[in-house]
Design a protein around this motif. Structure first.
Motif, PDB file in Angstrom:
ATOM      1  N   UNK A  29       0.839  -1.193   0.000  1.00  0.00           N
ATOM      2  CA  UNK A  29       0.000   0.000   0.000  1.00  0.00           C
ATOM      3  C   UNK A  29       0.878   1.250   0.000  1.00  0.00           C
ATOM      4  N   UNK A  30       1.993   1.140   0.711  1.00  0.00           N
ATOM      5  CA  UNK A  30       2.936   2.251   0.714  1.00  0.00           C
ATOM      6  C   UNK A  30       3.504   2.517  -0.665  1.00  0.00           C
ATOM      7  N   UNK A  31       3.691   1.445  -1.456  1.00  0.00           N
ATOM      8  CA  UNK A  31       4.212   1.616  -2.820  1.00  0.00           C
ATOM      9  C   UNK A  31       3.210   2.348  -3.699  1.00  0.00           C
ATOM     10  N   UNK A  32       1.927   2.042  -3.520  1.00  0.00           N
ATOM     11  CA  UNK A  32       0.912   2.740  -4.327  1.00  0.00           C
ATOM     12  C   UNK A  32       0.863   4.214  -3.952  1.00  0.00           C
ATOM     13  N   UNK A  33       1.046   4.525  -2.671  1.00  0.00           N
ATOM     14  CA  UNK A  33       1.055   5.921  -2.232  1.00  0.00           C
ATOM     15  C   UNK A  33       2.307   6.640  -2.707  1.00  0.00           C
ATOM     16  N   UNK A  34       3.371   5.857  -2.970  1.00  0.00           N
ATOM     17  CA  UNK A  34       4.632   6.455  -3.422  1.00  0.00           C
ATOM     18  C   UNK A  34       4.678   6.637  -4.933  1.00  0.00           C
ATOM     19  N   UNK A  35       3.552   6.383  -5.605  1.00  0.00           N
ATOM     20  CA  UNK A  35       3.495   6.643  -7.037  1.00  0.00           C
ATOM     21  C   UNK A  35       3.729   5.438  -7.922  1.00  0.00           C
ATOM     22  N   UNK A  36       3.539   4.215  -7.390  1.00  0.00           N
ATOM     23  CA  UNK A  36       3.654   3.026  -8.241  1.00  0.00           C
ATOM     24  C   UNK A  36       2.620   3.121  -9.359  1.00  0.00           C
ATOM     25  N   UNK A  37       2.964   2.644 -10.561  1.00  0.00           N
ATOM     26  CA  UNK A  37       2.048   2.799 -11.701  1.00  0.00           C
ATOM     27  C   UNK A  37       0.760   2.007 -11.522  1.00  0.00           C
ATOM     28  N   UNK A  38      -0.303   2.564 -12.047  1.00  0.00           N
ATOM     29  CA  UNK A  38      -1.586   1.871 -12.090  1.00  0.00           C
ATOM     30  C   UNK A  38      -1.739   1.255 -13.484  1.00  0.00           C
ATOM     31  N   UNK A  39      -2.186   0.012 -13.530  1.00  0.00           N
ATOM     32  CA  UNK A  39      -2.338  -0.686 -14.804  1.00  0.00           C
ATOM     33  C   UNK A  39      -3.806  -0.686 -15.218  1.00  0.00           C
ATOM     34  N   UNK A  40      -4.014  -0.517 -16.531  1.00  0.00           N
ATOM     35  CA  UNK A  40      -5.380  -0.465 -17.063  1.00  0.00           C
ATOM     36  C   UNK A  40      -5.905  -1.844 -17.424  1.00  0.00           C
ATOM     37  N   UNK A  41      -5.006  -2.804 -17.519  1.00  0.00           N
ATOM     38  CA  UNK A  41      -5.377  -4.130 -18.029  1.00  0.00           C
ATOM     39  C   UNK A  41      -4.556  -5.178 -17.289  1.00  0.00           C
ATOM     40  N   UNK A  42      -5.212  -6.191 -16.743  1.00  0.00           N
ATOM     41  CA  UNK A  42      -4.530  -7.281 -16.043  1.00  0.00           C
ATOM     42  C   UNK A  42      -4.830  -8.599 -16.731  1.00  0.00           C
ATOM     43  N   UNK A  43      -3.783  -9.386 -16.995  1.00  0.00           N
ATOM     44  CA  UNK A  43      -3.939 -10.741 -17.497  1.00  0.00           C
ATOM     45  C   UNK A  43      -3.225 -11.675 -16.524  1.00  0.00           C
ATOM     46  N   UNK A  44      -3.927 -12.668 -16.018  1.00  0.00           N
ATOM     47  CA  UNK A  44      -3.339 -13.683 -15.138  1.00  0.00           C
ATOM     48  C   UNK A  44      -3.310 -14.999 -15.902  1.00  0.00           C
ATOM     49  N   UNK A  45      -2.109 -15.539 -16.095  1.00  0.00           N
ATOM     50  CA  UNK A  45      -1.942 -16.818 -16.786  1.00  0.00           C
ATOM     51  C   UNK A  45      -1.686 -17.907 -15.753  1.00  0.00           C
ATOM     52  N   UNK A  46      -2.279 -19.089 -15.949  1.00  0.00           N
ATOM     53  CA  UNK A  46      -2.198 -20.188 -14.977  1.00  0.00           C
ATOM     54  C   UNK A  46      -2.823 -19.761 -13.644  1.00  0.00           C
TER      55      UNK A  46
ATOM     56  N   UNK B  34      -4.339  -1.597  -9.916  1.00  0.00           N
ATOM     57  CA  UNK B  34      -5.172  -1.514 -11.104  1.00  0.00           C
ATOM     58  C   UNK B  34      -6.013  -0.249 -11.088  1.00  0.00           C
ATOM     59  N   UNK B  35      -6.220   0.322 -12.276  1.00  0.00           N
ATOM     60  CA  UNK B  35      -7.113   1.466 -12.406  1.00  0.00           C
ATOM     61  C   UNK B  35      -8.535   1.036 -12.066  1.00  0.00           C
ATOM     62  N   UNK B  36      -9.350   2.001 -11.658  1.00  0.00           N
ATOM     63  CA  UNK B  36     -10.721   1.678 -11.238  1.00  0.00           C
ATOM     64  C   UNK B  36     -11.529   1.016 -12.344  1.00  0.00           C
ATOM     65  N   UNK B  37     -11.265   1.382 -13.591  1.00  0.00           N
ATOM     66  CA  UNK B  37     -12.026   0.832 -14.720  1.00  0.00           C
ATOM     67  C   UNK B  37     -11.204  -0.177 -15.515  1.00  0.00           C
ATOM     68  N   UNK B  38     -10.301  -0.887 -14.831  1.00  0.00           N
ATOM     69  CA  UNK B  38      -9.414  -1.828 -15.524  1.00  0.00           C
ATOM     70  C   UNK B  38     -10.193  -3.000 -16.115  1.00  0.00           C
ATOM     71  N   UNK B  39      -9.667  -3.541 -17.209  1.00  0.00           N
ATOM     72  CA  UNK B  39     -10.198  -4.780 -17.766  1.00  0.00           C
ATOM     73  C   UNK B  39      -9.296  -5.917 -17.293  1.00  0.00           C
ATOM     74  N   UNK B  40      -9.898  -7.087 -17.042  1.00  0.00           N
ATOM     75  CA  UNK B  40      -9.139  -8.189 -16.475  1.00  0.00           C
ATOM     76  C   UNK B  40      -9.469  -9.493 -17.205  1.00  0.00           C
ATOM     77  N   UNK B  41      -8.423 -10.264 -17.492  1.00  0.00           N
ATOM     78  CA  UNK B  41      -8.556 -11.571 -18.136  1.00  0.00           C
ATOM     79  C   UNK B  41      -7.865 -12.598 -17.244  1.00  0.00           C
TER      80      UNK B  41
END
Length: 323
Positions: A82-99, A115-122
């Protein structure tokens, strides 16, 4: 062999075309390295643990994953990240989880922070390849699509798998392949001599060393080939368990690939030779999953080196068309 890789890459390409930032996460390092070579520029590819490590380093935190089974470990990691997100870690618009069958529910919760609030996820998973007994992750709001087609396994190997494991899938590979062969032994030291003969014979019909993968159905430390460095005149290419300064896996120098099924899952080779099929491979749902995962790796030829005390030996023999 259902086409998950092609779906993954197209999903990432479409995200890039929309100007989005895609994140592709795999369970293990070999699959991550393979996907990284295939993914278009602009896609962040990592393992889940590698991703957490990178984000934690942003705020000067070092994660000891050896303690990951301790109570409260992932809760503490969540607070640190959570500290990393507050420190400016990038937000991703799209997540893909394999396996995804190997991912844990706590991991999915942590990923949402990046993840961005409106992210798409696979989320891609194969329950038949859940070799670690991980509980399924609940994915509320997801649209589910199930595919039973197998495009990888040729006809002559598919029939053996279906008969041996009593599994059903839609056969979409219409190539005949070169079938299945079985070689039995009594004591583990015999495995090397059988492999030496088989590599020689396979080379005579056109298989190059790099076309062949020797795959253990046991772990890295428990395989009978743990200390083996060479088969005949071919050195084995094995993961040393170490990484270089750029965090790349370090392998021994060799042209004949050796892996465990736990590292080789999600990958393939023209010819796969399965070893460590011994008395430890009981007839159980877990072993059936191990065998299904291992037997669906070859694209042309499957060979089994089986100890005579293996509980599956008779079933293998009943379903094989020996040459």
């Amino acid at each position: 062999g259902s086409g998950k890789t092609q779906v993954t890459m197209r999903f990432c390409e479409q995200a890039l075309e929309r100007g989005e930032r895609p994140l592709l996460l795999c369970f293990n390092r070999p699959l991550r390295d393979q996907r990284a070579d295939m993914a278009p520029e602009g896609v962040t590819v990592d393992t889940y643990h590698g991703f957490c490590k990178t984000q934690a380093e942003r705020v000067g935190v070092e994660i000891d994953f050896k303690k990951s089974e301790e109570e409260g470990f992932w809760r503490d990691i969540q607070e640190q990240l959570l500290g990393a997100t507050l420190a400016g870690a990038p937000k991703f618009d799209c997540l893909v989880v394999d396996e995804g069958q190997d991912f844990k529910a706590d991991w999915y919760v942590i990923l949402q922070m990046f993840l961005a609030d409106d992210s798409t996820q696979l989320w891609l998973e194969d329950p038949l390849q859940n070799l670690r007994g991980t509980d399924p992750v609940e994915l509320p709001g997801f649209v589910t699509y199930r595919e039973s087609a197998n495009f990888r396994t040729p006809i002559s190997i598919a029939g053996f798998i279906k008969g041996t494991l009593e599994s059903e899938f839609e056969q979409r590979n219409l190539l005949p392949g070169l079938g299945v062969a079985l070689y039995d032994y009594e004591e583990p030291p015999e495995i090397e001599s059988i492999l030496q003969r088989r590599i020689l014979e396979l080379s005579k019909v056109g298989f190059k060393p790099e076309d062949i993968a020797i795959v253990s159905c046991r772990g890295t430390q428990s395989t009978a080939l743990a200390e083996t460095v060479q088969i005949g005149r071919h050195k084995l290419r094995k993961f040393t368990g170490k990484y270089d300064a750029n965090n790349n896996q370090i392998y021994t120098e060799g042209e004949l690939r050796f892996e465990t099924i736990f590292r080789f899952k999600g990958q393939q080779a023209p010819c796969v030779i399965l070893v460590d099929l011994d008395e430890s491979i009981k007839k159980s749902d877990w072993s059936t999953g191990i065998l299904y995962c291992a037997m669906t790796r070859p694209t042309v030829r499957l060979e089994l080196i089986v100890q005579k005390d293996c509980p599956w030996l008779e079933t293998f023999q009943e379903n094989i068309d020996q040459e």
